[in-house]
Design a protein around this motif. Structure first.
Motif, PDB file in Angstrom:
ATOM      1  N   ASP A 293       0.852  -1.191   0.000  1.00  0.00           N
ATOM      2  CA  ASP A 293       0.000   0.000   0.000  1.00  0.00           C
ATOM      3  C   ASP A 293       0.892   1.248   0.000  1.00  0.00           C
ATOM      4  O   ASP A 293       1.706   1.424   0.907  1.00  0.00           O
ATOM      5  CB  ASP A 293      -0.889  -0.041   1.256  1.00  0.00           C
ATOM      6  CG  ASP A 293      -2.011   0.986   1.193  1.00  0.00           C
ATOM      7  OD1 ASP A 293      -1.967   1.884   0.333  1.00  0.00           O
ATOM      8  OD2 ASP A 293      -2.928   0.877   2.018  1.00  0.00           O
ATOM      9  N   GLY A 294       0.763   2.097  -1.013  1.00  0.00           N
ATOM     10  CA  GLY A 294       1.534   3.342  -1.081  1.00  0.00           C
ATOM     11  C   GLY A 294       2.990   3.172  -1.503  1.00  0.00           C
ATOM     12  O   GLY A 294       3.729   4.156  -1.536  1.00  0.00           O
ATOM     13  N   ALA A 295       3.399   1.965  -1.831  1.00  0.00           N
ATOM     14  CA  ALA A 295       4.817   1.716  -2.143  1.00  0.00           C
ATOM     15  C   ALA A 295       5.095   1.833  -3.640  1.00  0.00           C
ATOM     16  O   ALA A 295       4.210   1.622  -4.475  1.00  0.00           O
ATOM     17  CB  ALA A 295       5.208   0.317  -1.669  1.00  0.00           C
ATOM     18  N   ASP A 296       6.333   2.185  -3.963  1.00  0.00           N
ATOM     19  CA  ASP A 296       6.803   2.111  -5.343  1.00  0.00           C
ATOM     20  C   ASP A 296       7.311   0.688  -5.561  1.00  0.00           C
ATOM     21  O   ASP A 296       8.330   0.294  -4.993  1.00  0.00           O
ATOM     22  CB  ASP A 296       7.923   3.130  -5.582  1.00  0.00           C
ATOM     23  CG  ASP A 296       7.373   4.546  -5.604  1.00  0.00           C
ATOM     24  OD1 ASP A 296       6.391   4.784  -6.340  1.00  0.00           O
ATOM     25  OD2 ASP A 296       7.896   5.400  -4.861  1.00  0.00           O
ATOM     26  N   VAL A 297       6.578  -0.051  -6.388  1.00  0.00           N
ATOM     27  CA  VAL A 297       6.825  -1.486  -6.528  1.00  0.00           C
ATOM     28  C   VAL A 297       7.376  -1.792  -7.913  1.00  0.00           C
ATOM     29  O   VAL A 297       6.884  -1.281  -8.922  1.00  0.00           O
ATOM     30  CB  VAL A 297       5.512  -2.275  -6.310  1.00  0.00           C
ATOM     31  CG1 VAL A 297       5.703  -3.749  -6.632  1.00  0.00           C
ATOM     32  CG2 VAL A 297       5.012  -2.087  -4.879  1.00  0.00           C
ATOM     33  N   LEU A 298       8.400  -2.620  -7.911  1.00  0.00           N
ATOM     34  CA  LEU A 298       8.959  -3.115  -9.165  1.00  0.00           C
ATOM     35  C   LEU A 298       8.889  -4.639  -9.126  1.00  0.00           C
ATOM     36  O   LEU A 298       9.517  -5.269  -8.270  1.00  0.00           O
ATOM     37  CB  LEU A 298      10.402  -2.626  -9.297  1.00  0.00           C
ATOM     38  CG  LEU A 298      11.099  -2.792 -10.633  1.00  0.00           C
ATOM     39  CD1 LEU A 298      10.330  -2.151 -11.784  1.00  0.00           C
ATOM     40  CD2 LEU A 298      12.507  -2.191 -10.548  1.00  0.00           C
ATOM     41  N   ILE A 299       8.095  -5.201 -10.031  1.00  0.00           N
ATOM     42  CA  ILE A 299       8.018  -6.664 -10.158  1.00  0.00           C
ATOM     43  C   ILE A 299       9.269  -7.128 -10.903  1.00  0.00           C
ATOM     44  O   ILE A 299       9.614  -6.582 -11.956  1.00  0.00           O
ATOM     45  CB  ILE A 299       6.767  -7.082 -10.959  1.00  0.00           C
ATOM     46  CG1 ILE A 299       5.492  -6.634 -10.257  1.00  0.00           C
ATOM     47  CG2 ILE A 299       6.757  -8.587 -11.178  1.00  0.00           C
ATOM     48  CD1 ILE A 299       4.233  -6.823 -11.119  1.00  0.00           C
ATOM     49  N   VAL A 300       9.938  -8.128 -10.361  1.00  0.00           N
ATOM     50  CA  VAL A 300      11.164  -8.654 -10.971  1.00  0.00           C
ATOM     51  C   VAL A 300      10.861 -10.052 -11.507  1.00  0.00           C
ATOM     52  O   VAL A 300      10.485 -10.947 -10.748  1.00  0.00           O
ATOM     53  CB  VAL A 300      12.306  -8.704  -9.930  1.00  0.00           C
ATOM     54  CG1 VAL A 300      13.571  -9.294 -10.546  1.00  0.00           C
ATOM     55  CG2 VAL A 300      12.574  -7.303  -9.382  1.00  0.00           C
ATOM     56  N   GLU A 301      11.013 -10.207 -12.823  1.00  0.00           N
ATOM     57  CA  GLU A 301      10.648 -11.474 -13.463  1.00  0.00           C
ATOM     58  C   GLU A 301      11.807 -11.963 -14.313  1.00  0.00           C
ATOM     59  O   GLU A 301      12.603 -11.168 -14.824  1.00  0.00           O
ATOM     60  CB  GLU A 301       9.372 -11.248 -14.307  1.00  0.00           C
ATOM     61  CG  GLU A 301       8.913 -12.398 -15.151  1.00  0.00           C
ATOM     62  CD  GLU A 301       8.586 -13.680 -14.399  1.00  0.00           C
ATOM     63  OE1 GLU A 301       9.383 -14.103 -13.538  1.00  0.00           O
ATOM     64  OE2 GLU A 301       7.554 -14.301 -14.701  1.00  0.00           O
ATOM     65  N   ASP A 302      11.912 -13.275 -14.471  1.00  0.00           N
ATOM     66  CA  ASP A 302      12.996 -13.821 -15.290  1.00  0.00           C
ATOM     67  C   ASP A 302      12.755 -13.580 -16.782  1.00  0.00           C
ATOM     68  O   ASP A 302      13.627 -13.117 -17.497  1.00  0.00           O
ATOM     69  CB  ASP A 302      13.211 -15.320 -14.988  1.00  0.00           C
ATOM     70  CG  ASP A 302      11.934 -16.155 -15.063  1.00  0.00           C
ATOM     71  OD1 ASP A 302      10.865 -15.631 -15.450  1.00  0.00           O
ATOM     72  OD2 ASP A 302      12.011 -17.355 -14.724  1.00  0.00           O
ATOM     73  N   ILE A 303      11.527 -13.903 -17.243  1.00  0.00           N
ATOM     74  CA  ILE A 303      11.274 -13.828 -18.681  1.00  0.00           C
ATOM     75  C   ILE A 303       9.804 -13.521 -18.935  1.00  0.00           C
ATOM     76  O   ILE A 303       8.941 -14.015 -18.209  1.00  0.00           O
ATOM     77  CB  ILE A 303      11.699 -15.156 -19.367  1.00  0.00           C
ATOM     78  CG1 ILE A 303      11.620 -15.070 -20.880  1.00  0.00           C
ATOM     79  CG2 ILE A 303      10.906 -16.343 -18.856  1.00  0.00           C
ATOM     80  CD1 ILE A 303      12.370 -16.211 -21.598  1.00  0.00           C
TER      81      ILE A 303
END
Ligand code: IMP
Ligand code: MG
Length: 166
Positions: A82-92
């Motif tokens: 909630d309220g965070a700057d989120v970066l999803i990290v994915e392999d491919i």
């Protein structure tokens, strides 16, 4: 071999510098289990801003090379976004089905921002549109293993990314 470890390392360091510039206040990295673990570990160390880490389990592939088309949440986050700057990290990013599902799930938790970093992108295979803010490498439509990527749970520990069968 498609991508030797030293090329991956250099590119991940570049991505870390870009992320540092784009997130001066820091970022919450969410890695998709299990394939993104190696990328997460290296990317997090290439970022010098305050960083929080979390993991989410999602499965869309069975034991083979093609997607089952069915996406399941197998492990939820520990942290609130909630309220965070989120970066999803994915392999491919392949069909895009997994990430479009995950973006939909995480948007409902009201992050301040939500973007995607993927080590590899197979653009020719896209079925579900998904915006990937940070891409390590675009690769051709081949099944690859190593640096976290598996075939039936094997080969994740290879330091290089290789085309299966090479
Ligand atoms: P998508 O939902 O089709 O985009 O599938 C993404 C997931 O499929 C990734 O997180 C990988 O786990 C898996 N995947 C897609 N392509 C490959 C590949 O070439 N090698 C290994 N796993 C792959
Ligand atoms: Mg996988």
């Amino acid at each position: 071999m498609l991508l030797p470890a030293d090329r991956i390392r250099a590119r991940v360091e570049e991505l870390g510098r870009e992320i540092d510039r784009d997130y001066p206040d820091g970022v919450c990295l969410i890695a998709i289990l299990k394939g993104a673990c190696f990328f997460l570990a290296d990317l997090a160390r290439a970022i010098s801003r305050p960083t929080r880490l979390d993991f989410i389990g999602i499965s869309s592939y069975g034991k083979g090379k093609t997607s089952s088309g069915e996406v399941k949440l197998t492990k939820d986050l520990d942290l609130s976004i909630d309220g965070a700057d989120v970066l999803i990290v994915e392999d491919i990013v392949d069909s895009g089905v997994t990430l479009s599902y995950l973006v939909h799930v995480l948007e409902q938790r009201h992050p301040r921002s939500l973007r995607i970093a993927a080590l590899l992108d197979k653009p020719d295979r896209r079925v579900a549109p998904v915006a990937v803010a940070y891409v390590g490498f675009q690769i051709p439509d081949e099944f690859v293993v190593g640096y976290g990527l598996d075939y039936a749970e094997n080969y994740r520990n290879l330091p290089d990314v290789c085309v299966l069968g090479d």
